[in-house]
Scaffold this active site. Structure first.
Site, PDB file in Angstrom:
ATOM      1  N   ARG A 165     -23.705  -2.313  -3.090  1.00 18.01           N
ATOM      2  CA  ARG A 165     -22.987  -2.171  -1.819  1.00 18.01           C
ATOM      3  C   ARG A 165     -23.906  -1.388  -0.882  1.00 18.01           C
ATOM      4  O   ARG A 165     -23.843  -0.156  -0.812  1.00 18.01           O
ATOM      5  CB  ARG A 165     -21.649  -1.459  -2.033  1.00 18.01           C
ATOM      6  CG  ARG A 165     -20.733  -1.467  -0.800  1.00 18.01           C
ATOM      7  CD  ARG A 165     -19.416  -0.787  -1.154  1.00 18.01           C
ATOM      8  NE  ARG A 165     -18.528  -0.663  -0.024  1.00 18.01           N
ATOM      9  CZ  ARG A 165     -17.424  -1.396   0.169  1.00 18.01           C
ATOM     10  NH1 ARG A 165     -17.114  -2.339  -0.704  1.00 18.01           N
ATOM     11  NH2 ARG A 165     -16.645  -1.205   1.199  1.00 18.01           N
ATOM     12  N   LYS A 171     -14.834  -5.052  -9.231  1.00 17.36           N
ATOM     13  CA  LYS A 171     -16.270  -5.249  -9.490  1.00 17.36           C
ATOM     14  C   LYS A 171     -16.785  -4.233 -10.502  1.00 17.36           C
ATOM     15  O   LYS A 171     -17.637  -4.543 -11.335  1.00 17.36           O
ATOM     16  CB  LYS A 171     -17.055  -5.148  -8.173  1.00 17.36           C
ATOM     17  CG  LYS A 171     -16.742  -6.279  -7.188  1.00 17.36           C
ATOM     18  CD  LYS A 171     -17.617  -6.217  -5.956  1.00 17.36           C
ATOM     19  CE  LYS A 171     -17.259  -5.095  -5.008  1.00 17.36           C
ATOM     20  NZ  LYS A 171     -15.935  -5.286  -4.344  1.00 17.36           N
ATOM     21  N   ASP A 195      -6.507   5.208  -4.187  1.00 17.13           N
ATOM     22  CA  ASP A 195      -6.461   4.054  -3.286  1.00 17.13           C
ATOM     23  C   ASP A 195      -5.312   3.177  -3.784  1.00 17.13           C
ATOM     24  O   ASP A 195      -5.441   2.524  -4.822  1.00 17.13           O
ATOM     25  CB  ASP A 195      -7.777   3.278  -3.292  1.00 17.13           C
ATOM     26  CG  ASP A 195      -7.866   2.308  -2.117  1.00 17.13           C
ATOM     27  OD1 ASP A 195      -6.793   1.911  -1.607  1.00 17.13           O
ATOM     28  OD2 ASP A 195      -8.983   1.943  -1.714  1.00 17.13           O
ATOM     29  N   ILE A 239      -3.991   0.421  -2.736  1.00 20.63           N
ATOM     30  CA  ILE A 239      -4.480  -0.957  -2.864  1.00 20.63           C
ATOM     31  C   ILE A 239      -5.908  -0.978  -2.346  1.00 20.63           C
ATOM     32  O   ILE A 239      -6.150  -0.858  -1.154  1.00 20.63           O
ATOM     33  CB  ILE A 239      -3.631  -1.986  -2.091  1.00 20.63           C
ATOM     34  CG1 ILE A 239      -2.273  -2.175  -2.754  1.00 20.63           C
ATOM     35  CG2 ILE A 239      -4.362  -3.334  -2.044  1.00 20.63           C
ATOM     36  CD1 ILE A 239      -1.438  -3.292  -2.129  1.00 20.63           C
ATOM     37  N   ASP A 240      -6.841  -1.089  -3.269  1.00 21.59           N
ATOM     38  CA  ASP A 240      -8.240  -1.249  -2.902  1.00 21.59           C
ATOM     39  C   ASP A 240      -8.510  -2.746  -2.831  1.00 21.59           C
ATOM     40  O   ASP A 240      -8.359  -3.458  -3.818  1.00 21.59           O
ATOM     41  CB  ASP A 240      -9.128  -0.598  -3.960  1.00 21.59           C
ATOM     42  CG  ASP A 240     -10.603  -0.713  -3.619  1.00 21.59           C
ATOM     43  OD1 ASP A 240     -10.931  -0.630  -2.425  1.00 21.59           O
ATOM     44  OD2 ASP A 240     -11.406  -0.889  -4.546  1.00 21.59           O
ATOM     45  N   THR A 289      -7.340  -4.676   0.256  1.00 24.79           N
ATOM     46  CA  THR A 289      -6.121  -5.172   0.898  1.00 24.79           C
ATOM     47  C   THR A 289      -6.274  -6.623   1.345  1.00 24.79           C
ATOM     48  O   THR A 289      -5.336  -7.414   1.235  1.00 24.79           O
ATOM     49  CB  THR A 289      -5.749  -4.287   2.103  1.00 24.79           C
ATOM     50  OG1 THR A 289      -5.681  -2.929   1.673  1.00 24.79           O
ATOM     51  CG2 THR A 289      -4.405  -4.693   2.681  1.00 24.79           C
ATOM     52  N   ASP A 333     -12.574   4.835  -2.891  1.00 24.17           N
ATOM     53  CA  ASP A 333     -13.066   3.478  -3.092  1.00 24.17           C
ATOM     54  C   ASP A 333     -14.017   3.354  -4.276  1.00 24.17           C
ATOM     55  O   ASP A 333     -14.415   2.237  -4.623  1.00 24.17           O
ATOM     56  CB  ASP A 333     -13.787   2.981  -1.834  1.00 24.17           C
ATOM     57  CG  ASP A 333     -12.822   2.671  -0.696  1.00 24.17           C
ATOM     58  OD1 ASP A 333     -11.708   2.215  -0.976  1.00 24.17           O
ATOM     59  OD2 ASP A 333     -13.199   2.899   0.476  1.00 24.17           O
ATOM     60  N   SER A 373     -12.579  -5.476  -4.078  1.00 27.72           N
ATOM     61  CA  SER A 373     -12.057  -4.247  -4.690  1.00 27.72           C
ATOM     62  C   SER A 373     -12.928  -3.685  -5.808  1.00 27.72           C
ATOM     63  O   SER A 373     -13.978  -4.228  -6.162  1.00 27.72           O
ATOM     64  CB  SER A 373     -10.639  -4.469  -5.218  1.00 27.72           C
ATOM     65  OG  SER A 373     -10.650  -5.065  -6.513  1.00 27.72           O
ATOM     66  N   HIS A 428     -18.845  -5.559   4.467  1.00 27.33           N
ATOM     67  CA  HIS A 428     -18.835  -4.452   3.516  1.00 27.33           C
ATOM     68  C   HIS A 428     -20.210  -4.152   2.929  1.00 27.33           C
ATOM     69  O   HIS A 428     -20.333  -3.295   2.056  1.00 27.33           O
ATOM     70  CB  HIS A 428     -17.853  -4.739   2.375  1.00 27.33           C
ATOM     71  CG  HIS A 428     -16.422  -4.671   2.796  1.00 27.33           C
ATOM     72  ND1 HIS A 428     -15.383  -4.983   1.948  1.00 27.33           N
ATOM     73  CD2 HIS A 428     -15.858  -4.325   3.970  1.00 27.33           C
ATOM     74  CE1 HIS A 428     -14.228  -4.842   2.589  1.00 27.33           C
ATOM     75  NE2 HIS A 428     -14.499  -4.436   3.824  1.00 27.33           N
ATOM     76  N   ASP A 486       0.837  -1.210   0.000  1.00 32.66           N
ATOM     77  CA  ASP A 486       0.000   0.000   0.000  1.00 32.66           C
ATOM     78  C   ASP A 486       0.870   1.259   0.000  1.00 32.66           C
ATOM     79  O   ASP A 486       0.647   2.197  -0.765  1.00 32.66           O
ATOM     80  CB  ASP A 486      -0.872   0.049   1.264  1.00 32.66           C
ATOM     81  CG  ASP A 486      -1.916  -1.038   1.336  1.00 32.66           C
ATOM     82  OD1 ASP A 486      -3.072  -0.730   1.069  1.00 32.66           O
ATOM     83  OD2 ASP A 486      -1.558  -2.175   1.669  1.00 32.66           O
ATOM     84  N   GLU A 512      -5.323   7.315   0.511  1.00 34.26           N
ATOM     85  CA  GLU A 512      -5.773   6.595   1.700  1.00 34.26           C
ATOM     86  C   GLU A 512      -4.696   6.516   2.777  1.00 34.26           C
ATOM     87  O   GLU A 512      -4.996   6.492   3.963  1.00 34.26           O
ATOM     88  CB  GLU A 512      -6.224   5.178   1.334  1.00 34.26           C
ATOM     89  CG  GLU A 512      -6.780   4.428   2.530  1.00 34.26           C
ATOM     90  CD  GLU A 512      -7.361   3.080   2.179  1.00 34.26           C
ATOM     91  OE1 GLU A 512      -8.098   2.534   3.016  1.00 34.26           O
ATOM     92  OE2 GLU A 512      -7.066   2.566   1.096  1.00 34.26           O
TER      93      GLU A 512
END
Length: 318
Positions: free
Chosen positions: A250, A236, A120, A122-123, A125, A265, A233, A209, A44, A67
């Protein structure tokens, strides 16, 4: 206005960061912990350093809302982790020093404004740590609208090639995808109503989530019969944009009904889907607000679709 330079810099930076992330992933270092106890690896931090350096060198006046930050990394007891981050960054930037790395990471402490980037590094993680899906997501926001979005998804499947797909879009120019292995750019479009084989639904792997029971009920209410495809992540968004799924939901988890999403995100994924012909709103049909604060305080939940079924989804949510 042309955003060709912004798009090219974003592509090069995210691909470089993806190389670092995959090198780290091969080694699977122990995860560190952020203050909120979610896992974060040297990847990250290294990813954010590389991307912030690249953006700052070309667009020196543009703030970056990222982030991560280097506060913890600067502590004496974190010296070993800082050395690890620096070593990985050197794989992409040979002359990088630890001091430069922390400075680059903290370039991501910018504020939202008339024009800024959101990142981000690493979206997903947890997906990264599980050897599953994750994304490096970068977006440019100007005058309240996402203008450029790039997502590097190193684990995204590519037929007849090694995994790795880049999704990108510029406002008004459509969306494209590009396999890491071939660098061949292909326009992408959301699934059409008569493509029943791809009338699928994607949601997060992590049950925390979202509200998976409600999400599945809504998908069934709009005629999607197949079980959901669970994916970490912003990959999608790539699945919806490229016609591999018709819907991504979501919805707020019952355990945290007041949760608000972070702009990093969703910003890059949202423009890719919209430019592919889809639609992105919150659960009440309001456009996502990427321009006011790092958290989308005026939005609840996220609905991403091929556009055709969007109003039906919103009606079902009511």
């Amino acid at each position: 206005m042309s955003y060709d330079r912004e798009k090219q810099v974003a592509i090069e930076a995210t691909l470089s960061a993806a190389k670092l992330c995959e090198k780290v992933r091969q080694d699977i270092p122990p995860a560190m912990e952020k203050g909120d106890k979610s896992p974060v690896t040297v990847a990250d931090l290294g990813s954010q350093a590389i991307i912030c350096k690249a953006i700052s060198e070309v667009f020196s006046h543009d703030p970056i809302v990222g982030e991560e930050d280097a506060t913890e990394l600067r502590k004496p007891e974190m010296a070993e982790n800082l050395a690890k981050v620096t070593e990985y960054v050197k794989g992409e930037i040979a002359d990088a020093t630890s001091e430069q790395v922390t400075t680059w990471i903290d370039r991501g402490n910018g504020q939202v404004g008339q024009r800024f980037w959101t990142l981000d590094p690493i979206d997903g993680t947890k997906g990264f740590l599980r050897q599953d899906q994750y994304a490096i997501a970068l977006a440019l926001i100007e005058d309240g609208e996402v203008k450029v979005g790039v997502m590097a998804c190193p684990a995204y499947p590519v037929p007849n090639h090694k995994p790795g797909m880049l999704f990108m879009a510029v406002r008004g120019e459509g969306a494209i995808m590009m396999p890491f292995a071939t660098a061949e750019q292909t326009p992408i479009h959301v699934v059409k109503a008569d493509d029943t084989a791809n009338m699928r639904f994607v949601e997060s792997v992590e049950s925390a989530h979202g509200d998976q029971d409600r999400q599945n009920a809504i998908a069934q209410a709009v005629g999607i019969k197949a079980d959901s495809v669970r994916m970490d992540s912003q990959a999608k968004y790539g699945a919806v944009a490229s016609g591999k799924a018709a819907l991504y939901l979501r919805l707020p988890s019952p355990k945290s009904p007041d949760y608000r999403e972070n702009i990093w995100d969703h910003a890059a994924g949202a423009i890719v889907v919209e430019e592919a012909g889809g639609r992105v709103t919150d659960m009440y049909g309001k456009p996502l607000d990427f321009a006011s604060k790092p958290k989308m305080m005026e939005n609840q939940g996220v609905v991403v679709s091929n556009g055709i079924i969007h109003d039906t989804v919103l009606a079902a949510l009511k």
